[in-house]
Design an enzyme around this catalytic site. Structure first.
Site, mmCIF file in Angstrom:
data_model
loop_
_atom_site.group_PDB
_atom_site.id
_atom_site.type_symbol
_atom_site.label_atom_id
_atom_site.label_comp_id
_atom_site.label_asym_id
_atom_site.label_seq_id
_atom_site.Cartn_x
_atom_site.Cartn_y
_atom_site.Cartn_z
ATOM 1 N N GLY A 136 0.834 -1.193 0.000
ATOM 2 C CA GLY A 136 0.000 0.000 0.000
ATOM 3 C C GLY A 136 0.865 1.237 0.000
ATOM 4 O O GLY A 136 1.565 1.511 0.975
ATOM 5 N N GLY B 165 1.756 4.470 4.398
ATOM 6 C CA GLY B 165 2.602 3.332 4.073
ATOM 7 C C GLY B 165 3.950 3.768 3.537
ATOM 8 O O GLY B 165 5.002 3.221 3.893
ATOM 9 N N GLY C 179 -1.086 4.949 16.586
ATOM 10 C CA GLY C 179 -0.603 6.050 17.399
ATOM 11 C C GLY C 179 -0.672 7.380 16.675
ATOM 12 O O GLY C 179 -0.967 7.440 15.475
ATOM 13 N N LYS D 187 -11.291 7.876 17.122
ATOM 14 C CA LYS D 187 -10.705 9.227 17.062
ATOM 15 C C LYS D 187 -10.975 9.896 15.722
ATOM 16 O O LYS D 187 -11.085 11.122 15.641
ATOM 17 C CB LYS D 187 -9.203 9.162 17.372
ATOM 18 C CG LYS D 187 -8.368 8.315 16.409
ATOM 19 C CD LYS D 187 -7.750 9.100 15.286
ATOM 20 C CE LYS D 187 -6.971 8.215 14.340
ATOM 21 N NZ LYS D 187 -6.336 8.960 13.251
ATOM 22 N N THR E 161 -5.358 14.105 15.874
ATOM 23 C CA THR E 161 -6.273 14.077 14.737
ATOM 24 C C THR E 161 -7.361 15.129 14.854
ATOM 25 O O THR E 161 -7.843 15.654 13.844
ATOM 26 C CB THR E 161 -6.917 12.672 14.617
ATOM 27 O OG1 THR E 161 -5.893 11.689 14.689
ATOM 28 C CG2 THR E 161 -7.640 12.511 13.307
ATOM 29 N N VAL F 272 -8.101 9.248 1.486
ATOM 30 C CA VAL F 272 -9.195 8.648 2.245
ATOM 31 C C VAL F 272 -9.275 9.278 3.631
ATOM 32 O O VAL F 272 -8.261 9.457 4.304
ATOM 33 C CB VAL F 272 -8.988 7.124 2.379
ATOM 34 C CG1 VAL F 272 -10.022 6.522 3.320
ATOM 35 C CG2 VAL F 272 -9.065 6.459 1.004
ATOM 36 N N GLU G 215 -10.885 8.087 6.833
ATOM 37 C CA GLU G 215 -11.522 6.867 7.329
ATOM 38 C C GLU G 215 -12.741 7.139 8.210
ATOM 39 O O GLU G 215 -13.669 6.340 8.271
ATOM 40 C CB GLU G 215 -10.515 6.021 8.116
ATOM 41 C CG GLU G 215 -9.464 5.328 7.259
ATOM 42 C CD GLU G 215 -10.006 4.088 6.543
ATOM 43 O OE1 GLU G 215 -11.228 3.856 6.587
ATOM 44 O OE2 GLU G 215 -9.193 3.373 5.931
#
Length: 343
Positions: free
Chosen positions: A7, A12, A146, A201, A258, A289, A291
């Protein structure tokens, strides 16, 4: 150590760079992209201009260019395999790798979209470890999570992560693979807690972005993050996690980053919705993306099935589904009955 990252998105790629750039003893790292054109471009340009422009590849990082159907055969001699795809692709890759003896870990955070069983009955969306138990029960596995932005990790900024697995040897392998001068990796055997933190989160970051986009103030942001953490702990404990896990990097740490960091795609979704964009426009503008958009409904569905109250997550889902306007979502939360502060 021989490592392959499956990925070639931003995260990644960043971890592949970090592993290949370790001072003194860099690992031999390969980076695989499903898109053959992207793989060819990365090999020629020695960087991932699509998702992480400006972060050059170290000498120890190469691009693995094989079709997905040939992946398992090409990975049999690796020391560690890291899946860096979005959650939607995790099930398929784990199924392909199910017979390998090589440890496999994933980076994706969130719940899988609900599936249907053989009778066509919807099945609640699962966390990564639950998917693995279904399709690759013999696989030695774990998760790396994390508070971390790909751009900062690729640039060598100090970062702390959590390696979680029920197998201590897998945790030790992750520490060996990524712990270095800029990355600190802690081991944890509470896989459920680490994964719930990473999933919830993202939903709370959308809510906080909305709060900031509506200019509700720092008091409101602090309250939202704090109560969001409470919802995270509630769901985690109902699924079998330890509450103390959520006070660590994969819980509170990842939530704060985040929800407040401008590099957060989920936070950006909330900010854009507050500006009046539709969900489709907000997601299209990101180019990556987010999520939380895809896992928010599953978070709420799992919570409801367990009798867990998650009013912030519920409001986010209503907003994403077009049932509430941004201002109405805030009014719903502030209009709830008084309560005693407790978990």
């Amino acid at each position: 150590m021989n490592i392959t990252v499956l990925g070639a998105g931003a995260w990644g790629t960043a971890l592949a760079i970090a592993a290949a750039a370790r001072p003194g003893a860099p690992h031999r790292v390969r980076l695989w992209a499903r898109d053959s054109a992207q793989a060819q471009a990365m090999a020629a340009e020695r960087e991932n201009r699509r998702y992480l422009p400006g972060a050059g590849f170290p000498a120890a990082l190469s691009v693995l260019s094989v079709p997905e159907t040939a992946l398992a055969a090409s990975l049999a001699d690796e020391t560690l395999i890291v899946i860096g795809t979005p959650m939607a692709a995790l099930r398929g890759l784990l199924h392909r790798l199910r017979d390998l003896s090589v440890p496999v870990v994933w980076l994706c955070k969130g719940f899988e979209q609900p599936q249907e069983d053989a009778s066509g009955v919807p099945v609640a969306g699962l966390l990564g470890h639950e998917i693995c138990a279904q399709v690759a029960p013999a696989l030695r596995c774990g998760v790396l999570s994390g508070p971390s932005f790909a751009k900062e990790v690729a640039a060598g900024c100090p970062t702390a992560l959590v390696a979680a697995s029920a197998d201590p040897a897998v945790c030790a392998l992750l520490v060996e693979a990524f712990h270095g001068h800029a990355l600190r990796v802690y081991a944890n055997d509470d896989v459920v807690g680490v994964e719930v933190g990473g999933a919830v989160k993202n939903v709370m970051a959308i809510a906080t972005g909305l709060c900031d986009g509506l200019q509700l103030g720092l008091n409101a942001r602090a309250a939202l993050i704090t109560r969001g953490l409470v919802e995270m702990v509630r769901l985690g404990q109902a699924l079998g996690a330890r509450p103390e896990t959520f006070m660590g990097l994969s819980g509170l740490g990842d939530l704060v980053l985040t929800a407040t960091g401008d590099l957060s795609r989920n936070r950006q979704v909330g900010l854009l919705l507050a500006q009046g964009l539709t969900l489709e426009q907000a997601v299209a503008s990101l180019g990556h993306v987010a999520e939380g958009v895809y896992s928010a409904r599953t978070v709420v569905a799992r919570a409801r099935s367990l009798g867990v109250e998650m009013p912030i997550a519920e409001a986010v889902v209503a907003l994403l589904d077009g049932q509430l306007r941004p201002q109405d979502a805030v009014a719903r939360l502030m209009g709830r009955d008084p309560a005693v502060e407790r978990r």
